[in-house]
Design an enzyme around this catalytic site. Structure first.
Site, PDB file in Angstrom:
ATOM      1  N   TYR A 113       1.039  -1.232  -0.026  1.00 29.13           N
ATOM      2  CA  TYR A 113      -0.113   0.126   0.170  1.00 29.13           C
ATOM      3  C   TYR A 113       0.894   1.365   0.064  1.00 29.13           C
ATOM      4  CZ  TYR A 113      -3.413   3.509   1.554  1.00 29.13           C
ATOM      5  OH  TYR A 113      -4.329   4.568   1.765  1.00 29.13           O
ATOM      6  N   ASP A 122      -2.175  -1.159  -4.136  1.00 28.30           N
ATOM      7  CA  ASP A 122      -2.578   0.014  -4.660  1.00 28.30           C
ATOM      8  C   ASP A 122      -1.156   0.847  -4.518  1.00 28.30           C
ATOM      9  OD1 ASP A 122      -3.135   2.695  -4.472  1.00 28.30           O
ATOM     10  OD2 ASP A 122      -4.447   2.711  -2.844  1.00 28.30           O
ATOM     11  N   HIS A 179     -12.073   1.607  -4.371  1.00 23.92           N
ATOM     12  CA  HIS A 179     -11.111   0.723  -5.336  1.00 23.92           C
ATOM     13  C   HIS A 179     -11.871  -0.584  -5.801  1.00 23.92           C
ATOM     14  CE1 HIS A 179      -7.183   2.928  -4.534  1.00 23.92           C
ATOM     15  NE2 HIS A 179      -7.971   3.211  -3.570  1.00 23.92           N
TER      16      HIS A 179
END
Length: 357
Positions: A177, A217, A338
Site C-alpha cells: 500500500y 495500490d 477501489h
C-alpha cells in the site's frame, strides 16, 4: 441383537486390500502437489471490516468464482494488537477492549467461513485504524517465507503496515500500500513518497534472483491513458496551493515526478505492467481501478492506480489481467473506492519448477 460387520476385501493372494483413498483425500493430495500460485487478486478494501459488514456476500461470490490462490488486501484499517501506550504487535489484530474483541470476532468469523477458510492469513497493521495490509494464501501452497518489510528482515514491519513479501519456491509476491504523494512539499507528503520510491527502486533492482509479482495500490497512474480526464488531474490543486516545482503539480498519483520515478522503477527493475501488456487501448468503461465520489467534482473522474507488475521473464505466462469494476457508479467496487484486479498466469514449463518443493 444383530451385529453387522464390514466385509474385508482380499487380494488374490488372500491378504487384506488396502483401503481406497476417498475422493476428498485424492483431491487433497492433488492440491498438496501444487507447485506455485497461478491466480492472484489485489484489492484496496478501504476498511476490511466495513466490507465484511456491508459487502461480504457479493465479494465472497467473486472469490468463489475466480478462485484465487493468493489475495492481497490494502487499507485493512484494523489496529494492531497492544494496549494503549504499550508496544504494538503489527502481525496481530487488536483485541484488548470489548469493542476491539467484537470487531475482531466479526472479521475472523467471516474469514473462517467458505471459501476463505481455505486460506492462511498474514497481517501487517498500523497502530490505529489506518492503512495496513493482509495476504491470504491457499493452504495447499506453502510459502518459504513471509516478511513485512522491504529489507527482508524477519521481525520488522514497515510503518503503517504497508508491505507483505511472500516468497514461494518459484517466485516472490510483494503486496504494498504505497504512501499517497499528498499535495505539498512536506515530510509526510512529497518527501515521504520520494523516499519510498527510492527504496522500492533499490528493492526491485537488488532482488532479481527470482521472478517478482508486485501488486497492490501503488498510488500512481503511469500514463495519460491510465486516467479518465488527464487535463483535470494534471491541473488539480488543493485550496489553490501550487508546489514550488512544476513536476510536483497536479493530482497526487498523476504528477510528472511520480510518473517519471515509476517509469524508472519499471525500466530498471525489468518489470511489466500486466494489465497494459494485454490491454493496449484506453477503456473508459472498465479501464480504471479507482473512482472518485459519485457526488461532487470528482464524479466520473477515475484512475488506474492498482496494479500487477511482473518480472519480464513472466510476461509470456500472463493469461489474463482484469479490472473488475466499471462505470461511474462504482459497480463491482464492493463498497470501496477501489475495485479488485486479478491476474492469471499459465503453469511454468521450466522442468526445474516442476520438480521444485
Amino acid at each position: 441383537m444383530k451385529r453387522f460387520f464390514k466385509v474385508v476385501e482380499k487380494d488374490s493372494d488372500g491378504s487384506a486390500k488396502k483401503p481406497r483413498e476417498s475422493e476428498n483425500d485424492a483431491e487433497n493430495e492433488e492440491n498438496n502437489k501444487k507447485k506455485e500460485p497461478l491466480k492472484f487478486m489485489t484489492w484496496n478494501a478501504n476498511s476490511f471490516l466495513l466490507r465484511v459488514k456491508n459487502n461480504w456476500p457479493d465479494f465472497t461470490k467473486l472469490i468463489t468464482t475466480f478462485d484465487p490462490d493468493v489475495i492481497a488486501i490494502q487499507e485493512v484499517r484494523m489496529p494492531a494488537a497492544g494496549a494503549k501506550g504499550a508496544s504494538k504487535v503489527p502481525g496481530e489484530i487488536k483485541d484488548d477492549t470489548n469493542a476491539a474483541r467484537e470487531e475482531k470476532k466479526v472479521l475472523m468469523r467471516a474469514l473462517s467461513a467458505p471459501p476463505f477458510g481455505n486460506y492462511h492469513v498474514w497481517w501487517s497493521l498500523a497502530d490505529s485504524k489506518y492503512a495496513g495490509t493482509a495476504v491470504l494464501v491457499k493452504k495447499c501452497l506453502k510459502p518459504k517465507s513471509v516478511v513485512f518489510n522491504l529489507d527482508k528482515l524477519a521481525s520488522k514491519h514497515e510503518p503503517d503496515g504497508r508491505v507483505i513479501l511472500v516468497e514461494f519456491e518459484t517466485l516472490r509476491l510483494l503486496n504494498t500500500y504505497v504512501p499517497n504523494n499528498g499535495w505539498k512539499e512536506e515530510p509526510n507528503s512529497f518527501q515521504r513518497r520520494r523516499k519510498w520510491d527510492k527504496r522500492i527502486l533499490e528493492f526491485v533492482t537488488q532482488n532479481s534472483d527470482k521472478p517478482l509479482i508486485w501488486c497492490g495500490d501503488l498510488n500512481v497512474s503511469h500514463e495519460e491513458i491510465d486516467v479518465s480526464h488527464p487535463e483535470f488531474f494534471s491541473t488539480a490543486k488543493l485550496n489553490g496551493y501550487i508546489p514550488p516545482n512544476e513536476e510536483d503539480c497536479g493530482q497526487p498519483g498523476f504528477t510528472l515526478a511520480e510518473r517519471r520515478r515509476f517509469g524508472t522503477i519499471l525500466r530498471e527493475g525489468k518489470l511489466v505492467d500486466a494489465y497494459r501488456f494485454l490491454h493496449k487501448d484506453k477503456d473508459m468503461e472498465r479501464g480504471f481501478s479507482w473512482s472518485g465520489n459519485p457526488v461532487g467534482r470528482y464524479r466520473g473522474k477515475r484512475m488506474r492506480i492498482d496494479y500487477f507488475l511482473v518480472s519480464e521473464k513472466l510476461k509470456e505466462r500472463i493469461v489474463a489481467c482484469e479490472i473488475h469494476g466499471h462505470g461511474i457508479e462504482l459497480e463491482g467496487f464492493y463498497g470501496s473506492d477501489h475495485c479488485p484486479v486479478t491476474l492469471e498466469l499459465s503453469p511454468s514449463s521450466d522442468p526445474q519448477n516442476e520438480d521444485a518443493i
